[in-house]
Motif scaffolding. Structure first.
Motif, PDB file in Angstrom:
ATOM      1  N   GLU A   7       0.817  -1.215   0.000  1.00  0.00           N
ATOM      2  CA  GLU A   7       0.000   0.000   0.000  1.00  0.00           C
ATOM      3  C   GLU A   7       0.845   1.256   0.000  1.00  0.00           C
ATOM      4  OE1 GLU A   7      -2.945   0.004   3.080  1.00  0.00           O
ATOM      5  OE2 GLU A   7      -3.732  -1.934   2.385  1.00  0.00           O
ATOM      6  N   GLU A   8       1.975   1.162   0.668  1.00  0.00           N
ATOM      7  CA  GLU A   8       2.843   2.339   0.743  1.00  0.00           C
ATOM      8  C   GLU A   8       3.347   2.732  -0.644  1.00  0.00           C
ATOM      9  OE1 GLU A   8       6.865   3.021   2.985  1.00  0.00           O
ATOM     10  OE2 GLU A   8       5.420   1.970   4.257  1.00  0.00           O
ATOM     11  N   LYS A   9       3.740   1.723  -1.417  1.00  0.00           N
ATOM     12  CA  LYS A   9       4.239   2.004  -2.773  1.00  0.00           C
ATOM     13  C   LYS A   9       3.118   2.513  -3.667  1.00  0.00           C
ATOM     14  CE  LYS A   9       8.321  -0.832  -2.953  1.00  0.00           C
ATOM     15  NZ  LYS A   9       9.039  -1.929  -3.557  1.00  0.00           N
ATOM     16  N   TRP A  10       1.947   1.930  -3.481  1.00  0.00           N
ATOM     17  CA  TRP A  10       0.807   2.358  -4.292  1.00  0.00           C
ATOM     18  C   TRP A  10       0.486   3.835  -3.995  1.00  0.00           C
ATOM     19  CZ3 TRP A  10      -1.136   1.163  -8.611  1.00  0.00           C
ATOM     20  CH2 TRP A  10      -2.441   1.502  -8.961  1.00  0.00           C
ATOM     21  N   ALA A  11       0.530   4.194  -2.695  1.00  0.00           N
ATOM     22  CA  ALA A  11       0.256   5.581  -2.310  1.00  0.00           C
ATOM     23  C   ALA A  11       1.306   6.512  -2.914  1.00  0.00           C
ATOM     24  CB  ALA A  11       0.253   5.710  -0.786  1.00  0.00           C
ATOM     25  N   LYS A  12       2.543   6.073  -2.909  1.00  0.00           N
ATOM     26  CA  LYS A  12       3.633   6.878  -3.462  1.00  0.00           C
ATOM     27  C   LYS A  12       3.453   7.025  -4.981  1.00  0.00           C
ATOM     28  CE  LYS A  12       7.987   8.236  -2.148  1.00  0.00           C
ATOM     29  NZ  LYS A  12       7.998   9.523  -2.433  1.00  0.00           N
ATOM     30  N   LEU A  13       3.038   5.946  -5.609  1.00  0.00           N
ATOM     31  CA  LEU A  13       2.802   5.999  -7.051  1.00  0.00           C
ATOM     32  C   LEU A  13       1.694   7.007  -7.359  1.00  0.00           C
ATOM     33  CD1 LEU A  13       3.317   4.778  -9.910  1.00  0.00           C
ATOM     34  CD2 LEU A  13       1.393   3.255  -9.431  1.00  0.00           C
ATOM     35  N   ALA A  34       8.106   5.492 -11.597  1.00  0.00           N
ATOM     36  CA  ALA A  34       7.307   4.332 -11.172  1.00  0.00           C
ATOM     37  C   ALA A  34       8.180   3.078 -11.157  1.00  0.00           C
ATOM     38  CB  ALA A  34       6.114   4.145 -12.107  1.00  0.00           C
ATOM     39  N   GLN A  35       9.035   2.956 -12.159  1.00  0.00           N
ATOM     40  CA  GLN A  35       9.898   1.764 -12.202  1.00  0.00           C
ATOM     41  C   GLN A  35      10.936   1.803 -11.079  1.00  0.00           C
ATOM     42  OE1 GLN A  35      10.895  -0.402 -15.858  1.00  0.00           O
ATOM     43  NE2 GLN A  35      13.020   0.115 -15.443  1.00  0.00           N
ATOM     44  N   GLU A  36      11.443   2.997 -10.793  1.00  0.00           N
ATOM     45  CA  GLU A  36      12.378   3.140  -9.668  1.00  0.00           C
ATOM     46  C   GLU A  36      11.714   2.675  -8.374  1.00  0.00           C
ATOM     47  OE1 GLU A  36      15.629   5.148  -9.140  1.00  0.00           O
ATOM     48  OE2 GLU A  36      15.710   3.978 -10.984  1.00  0.00           O
ATOM     49  N   LEU A  37      10.449   3.033  -8.241  1.00  0.00           N
ATOM     50  CA  LEU A  37       9.705   2.746  -7.021  1.00  0.00           C
ATOM     51  C   LEU A  37       9.374   1.262  -6.881  1.00  0.00           C
ATOM     52  CD1 LEU A  37       8.006   3.953  -4.611  1.00  0.00           C
ATOM     53  CD2 LEU A  37       6.091   4.061  -6.223  1.00  0.00           C
ATOM     54  N   ILE A  38       8.907   0.660  -7.966  1.00  0.00           N
ATOM     55  CA  ILE A  38       8.368  -0.695  -7.888  1.00  0.00           C
ATOM     56  C   ILE A  38       9.351  -1.756  -8.394  1.00  0.00           C
ATOM     57  CG2 ILE A  38       6.478  -2.185  -8.721  1.00  0.00           C
ATOM     58  CD1 ILE A  38       4.896   0.574  -8.892  1.00  0.00           C
ATOM     59  N   PRO A  42       4.169  -3.274 -13.967  1.00  0.00           N
ATOM     60  CA  PRO A  42       3.057  -4.175 -14.253  1.00  0.00           C
ATOM     61  C   PRO A  42       1.885  -3.435 -14.914  1.00  0.00           C
ATOM     62  CG  PRO A  42       3.202  -3.743 -11.894  1.00  0.00           C
ATOM     63  CD  PRO A  42       4.385  -3.086 -12.532  1.00  0.00           C
ATOM     64  N   ARG A  43       1.024  -4.211 -15.565  1.00  0.00           N
ATOM     65  CA  ARG A  43      -0.083  -3.627 -16.337  1.00  0.00           C
ATOM     66  C   ARG A  43      -0.940  -2.662 -15.507  1.00  0.00           C
ATOM     67  NH1 ARG A  43      -3.055  -4.406 -20.937  1.00  0.00           N
ATOM     68  NH2 ARG A  43      -5.283  -4.113 -20.728  1.00  0.00           N
ATOM     69  N   GLN A  44      -1.210  -3.034 -14.266  1.00  0.00           N
ATOM     70  CA  GLN A  44      -2.070  -2.196 -13.441  1.00  0.00           C
ATOM     71  C   GLN A  44      -1.463  -0.809 -13.212  1.00  0.00           C
ATOM     72  OE1 GLN A  44      -3.314  -4.660 -10.260  1.00  0.00           O
ATOM     73  NE2 GLN A  44      -4.922  -3.227  -9.633  1.00  0.00           N
ATOM     74  N   VAL A  45      -0.152  -0.774 -13.107  1.00  0.00           N
ATOM     75  CA  VAL A  45       0.542   0.506 -12.937  1.00  0.00           C
ATOM     76  C   VAL A  45       0.440   1.317 -14.227  1.00  0.00           C
ATOM     77  CG1 VAL A  45       2.855   1.512 -12.678  1.00  0.00           C
ATOM     78  CG2 VAL A  45       2.098  -0.287 -11.126  1.00  0.00           C
ATOM     79  N   LEU A  46       0.596   0.639 -15.355  1.00  0.00           N
ATOM     80  CA  LEU A  46       0.522   1.349 -16.642  1.00  0.00           C
ATOM     81  C   LEU A  46      -0.876   1.917 -16.858  1.00  0.00           C
ATOM     82  CD1 LEU A  46       2.654  -0.999 -18.940  1.00  0.00           C
ATOM     83  CD2 LEU A  46       3.352   1.019 -17.661  1.00  0.00           C
TER      84      LEU A  46
END
Ligand code: FES
Length: 157
Positions: A7-13, A34-38, A42-46
């Motif tokens: 969740e933390e990464k998702w919030a940061k994204l 986003a790639q640096e972060l995760i 993945p498709r959901q991020v795109l």
């Protein structure tokens, strides 16, 4: 975000996207962050990035596939980067790459099923005097031949 489960990464994204909302010109920068972060895209991020910046998902995919730097698959524990810059190319990088592909059973851009190795092709690593060169994570291995490249690999297994 199923692939990330964090969740933390998702919030940061979401923060990264919010900082560029409605700005299609920021696409590469946002993908990079986003790639640096995760670690990958993945498709959901795109989908989230496409929605946030106001660009089509197909446009996002075409940018991601154009730049070798971006990856939609998680990287392996050991990331192998084979240099195909000019000096390495003329000294046998294509044969080394071919041999590693056979050994690992994957193509550049992929990871082994056990998540141990991923393979990518890069341009000049700045160590041309040691050509041909590959990096495994942050460590450079130079003056390779296809058989010594496999020996190096076995050291990581
Ligand atoms: S071309 Fe491979 S390190 Fe420079």
């Amino acid at each position: 975000m199923e692939a990330c489960k964090c969740e933390e990464k998702w919030a940061k994204l979401e923060e990264i996207i919010a900082a560029h909302r409605g700005q299609p010109s920021a696409l590469i920068q946002v993908l990079h962050e986003a790639q640096e972060l995760i670690g990958y895209l993945p498709r959901q991020v795109l989908i989230a990035i496409a929605d946030g910046l106001g660009v089509s998902l197909s446009e996002v995919y075409s940018v991601v596939s154009f730049y070798a730097h971006f990856t939609t698959k998680p990287k392996g524990k050991y990331q192998i980067s084979v240099c195909k810059g000019t000096a390495c190319y003329v000294k046998g990088a294509p044969e080394i790459l071919e041999r590693l592909q056979k050994e690992l059973g994957i193509k550049p851009g992929d990871s082994t099923d056990d998540g141990k190795f991923s393979l990518e092709v890069v341009r000049c690593l700045g160590a041309c005097g040691l050509a041909p060169v590959m990096m495994i994570n942050k460590r450079a291995h130079g003056l390779l031949r296809s058989d010594t490249a496999v020996t190096v690999l076995q050291g990581y297994e």
